[in-house]
Scaffold this active site. Sequence first.
Site, short mmCIF file in Angstrom:
data_model
loop_
_atom_site.label_atom_id
_atom_site.label_comp_id
_atom_site.label_asym_id
_atom_site.label_seq_id
_atom_site.Cartn_x
_atom_site.Cartn_y
_atom_site.Cartn_z
CG HIS A 180 -1.81 1.22 1.21
ND1 HIS A 180 -3.14 1.27 0.74
CD2 HIS A 180 -1.34 2.39 1.85
CE1 HIS A 180 -3.69 2.35 0.82
NE2 HIS A 180 -2.79 3.03 1.43
CB CYS A 181 1.98 3.28 -2.69
SG CYS A 181 3.19 4.74 -2.80
N PRO A 182 1.45 5.09 0.45
CG PRO A 182 3.03 5.69 1.99
CD PRO A 182 2.80 4.59 1.34
#
EC number: 2.3.1.225
Lengths: 715, 172
Positions: free
Chosen positions: A133-135
Site C-alpha cells: 500500500h503506497c501512501p
Amino acid sequence: MPAESGKRFKPSKYVPVSAAAIFLVGATTLFFAFTCPGLSLYVSPAVPIYNAVVFLFVLANFSMATFMDPGIFPRAEEDEDKEDDFRAPLYKTVEIKGIQVRMKWCATCRFYRPPRCSHCSVCDNCVEEFDHHCPWVNNCIGRRNYRYFFLFLLSLTAHIMGVFGFGLLYVLYHMEELSGVRTAVTMAVMCVAGLFFIPVAGLTGFHVVLVARGRTTNEQVTGKFRGGVNPFTNGCCNNVSRVLCSSPAPRYLGRPKKEKTIVIRPPFLRPEVSDGQITVKIMDNGIQGELRRSKSKGSLEITESQSADAEPPPPPKPDLSRYTGLRTHLSLATNEDSSLLGKDSPPTPTMYKYRPGYSSSSTSAAMPHSSSAKLSRGDSLKEPTSIAESSRHPSYRSEPSLEPESFRSPTFGKSFHFDPLSSGSRSSSLKSAQGTGFELGQLQSIRSEGTTSTSYKSLANQTRNGSLSYDSLLTPSDSPDFESVQAGPEPDPPLGYTSPFLSARLAQQREAERHPRLVPTGPTHREPSPVRYDNLSRHIVASLQEREKLLRQSPPLPGREEEPGLGDSGIQSTPGSGHAPRTSSSSDDSKRSPLVKTPLGRPAAPRFGKPDGLRGRGLGSPEPGPTAPYLGRSMSYSSQKAPPGVSEAEEVALQPLLTPKDEVQLKTAYSKSNGQPKSIGSASPGPGQPPLSSPTRGGVKKVSGVGGTTYEISV
Amino acid sequence: MQLECKTYSRDYGSEEVGQGLETESSASLVHNLQELRRSASLATKVFIQRDYSDGTICQFQTKFPPELDSRIERQLFEETVKTLNSFYAEAEKIGGSSYLEGCLACATAYFIFLCMETHYEKVLKKISRYIQEQNEKIFAPRGLLLTDPVERGMRVIRKMKSWWAAGPGIGL
C-alpha cells in the site's frame, strides 16, 4: 463529507499523497517557469519539450497508480462462503509448480485468498497480487496498477534527474547571478529534486530488482521465498515483459451486470446413469454397501488424482475429491432415505431415529429393557438435540448437512442451512487445508460425513427391515463401509474400539450385557443414564470391556482437567462465532483452528456427531454443554496436535462421560489408523499412552474400513 | 477465482421453495437470469475452483465435480472448462498485440483507455458470450447454470443446479 458506516473521512491518509502531488507539480511548474526559458535559449528548445514529455508521463502514471483499482476482489457472496464456512481451516494449500503455497482464509472478504493475494488493512480489501500500500499515491499497488506504479517510479526518477541536471546547467550558466530570482528558484528546485532523488531512486532500484525476480514487495519484505524457490517467476525477461507488456487486467469491482435471459424448461437432458451410480439405496446391510464402496473408492481415486487442490505440504492427496466423490453417493442415498424415514412410524425425535439397534429386534441379544431404553433414550435424545441446536455446535452441524435440507429432520434441520453439497464442499475444503497430520482427520471427516448420511440410510433401512446393529456405530469408516460392516455378522472377537461418543456408561452397559461381572463397576461411576444401549453389538461391548480393564489398570492422565476448561472456552465460544463466522480475523483465526479441527479428529464423529455427541450429553453427562465442546475441542486439537493431544483431548471430552480414557485412546488410535491408507501394524493408541493395544484377549483383529483401510484392533 | 455452477433444487422439505417450484414446474419455464440469480440461495451450487498449478495464470480445474455426475456428461463439462481456460490464456497472452497496446497507451498518456477497451476486456466479452451460449445450449437443458467467473473476481466458476431436472429421489 458524510461519514459512511465504518469509513470515516481521515484526512491524515491524504497528507502524503497531497504532499507528493504538491511537490511534484509545484517544483516542476517552477522549473518550467523559471529555468526552462533560459535553457531553451542557451541549450536547445528541445529541453523543455523533453522535460514536458517526461513530466506528462510522470503525471499519467501517477494518476493511474493513484486512481486505478489495483485488483480488488469483491467480497465473496453468502453461498460461496458457506462452502468454506466455519469448520474450514485457516489455510488451504495449493501446489504451484511443485511448490506448496498456502492460501489463507480472509475473514473479511470470506474466501481463501488466491496465491499472491493479500488483504490491505488500510483499504480493507483483498488485492490481487498485492504489492504494497503506497501512501504517496494513497492506493494499494496490485496486479492492475503495478505497471503504472513501476513506470511512475521510473519516470519520476528520470524526471528528477532531468530537473536536477538541467537546473544545474542553468545555474552554471548564471553563476554570476546566483542571487537572481530565476537562479535562486532554480537552486531551490534543485534542492527539492536532490532531496527526493535519493529515496525515489532507491525505491526504483528496489522495484527493478523485484520485477526482474518476479516478486512482489509483500513477498520480498515478508521473506516468503527467502532461500526458497519462487513459483511465480518465469525468468527475468518473462517477468519484465509480464509487468510491462501484458494486457491490463480487468477490474472485478463495479462491473456492469447484464441481464441475460435463459430459458430453462423440462424435459431436462440427463446423462446416462451407469450401473454404478444407480446403487444408491441400501436395502441390505452389506451388499450394496460394498458396491457403493467400490464405486466411491473408484471415484475417489480418480478425483484424487485429478485434484490439484488441498493438501498438507508433504503428503499428497486431496480429500476434496475424495469427499465429494463420496458425497455424491451419500447424497444419492440420502434422498431415498428421507422418504424412507418419513414413512417410519416410530414417533421418535429425529435423532433417535438414527440410532440403530433400539427400535427393533436387533441381532444382538435381546434386551429386556430395550423398550424402556428406547423411550428413555428418545427423551434424552430430545434434549441433546435441542442442546445441539441451541449450541449450534459446528461439528454436529456440519456433518448432517450432507443431506438435503428437506431431508433433514426438523430437529436437525433447523440449525442447518446448508446444502449437502455446500457442506460437503466445505468439509472438503476443510479437509484439504489440513496439514501433514491432518490427513487422518481429513479421512475421518470424510468418513464421518459419509457415515452420517450412511447412518441415516442404514437406519432407515433398518427401521424398515427391523434389524439394527450397532456395527455401524462402531466403524468410523465411510458410509459405504457401513453396510459392509453391518452386513457381515458381527465377528465374534469384538472390535477393540468404539465410537468416541459412546459413553462409558453405554460401554459399561454393553459390557454388562456380555459380562455381568462388570456391571457393578459401571453404575457406580455415574447416575443412571436415561439412554441405554442395550443392543450394542458385541464389538462395542468387547471394546468397552477392554477399556474397562485398561481404565482400571492405567492411571488417569495428567492435565486432563485443563482441557475441559479450554475446551469449554474454546468451543463454547465457537458455536456462537461459528455462525457469525469471520467477522473478525483475529478471533476468527483463533476460532478457526478449533472449528476446523472439530469434525476431523473424530473417527466416527460426524455420524455420531449428532446423535452421539448429543447422546453423550443425554447419557448422563452432568454438563451437557461442555460435552460437545469437549468433543469438538478434541477434534480441533486432534487435527493440529500430535496424537497425544488428540487422545488426551478425546479423553478429556469423554471424561465427563466417565469413559475410560483408554477407550478414547483406543478410538483415537483407531481413528488415526483409519486415516492411514493401510492398516497400522499394531493398533497403538497413540504416543504417550499405555499400550492399550496390548491384546488382553490375545490377537489383533483386522477390520476393514472405508476405502480399503484396514484397522487392526486388539481383541 | 472460481467457476460457479448453479443447480436449482427443489427442496422438498422447504415450503417456500417447494411451493414456488411446484407451481412452476408444470409449465415450461422461462427464467430470467436475474431470477435465477435471485433464487440462487435456493439453488445448489457447485464451485469449480481455480487451478493454480501453473502459477497465477487464470485457469480452472477441469476435475469433474461429483455433484454434477448425474447432471451432465463429464466430457461436456471438461470441454467447457478447457475452452474457458483457453480463452483466459488468450487474454493473458503476452505478445505483439498486447505490447503495442501498452505502447499506445503510454503514448497517449493512457487516455486511449477512455476510448478503447483493452485486449483482456475484449476476451472477457467473448468469454461472457461463450458462457451464455453454453448455458443456453448445454447447461440450461440440464437444469444447470454457469456463472461468469469474473463476477466473483475470477476465483470460482459457479454452477447452479436445478432440482426440477432431478429425477425422483435424486438430490445433488
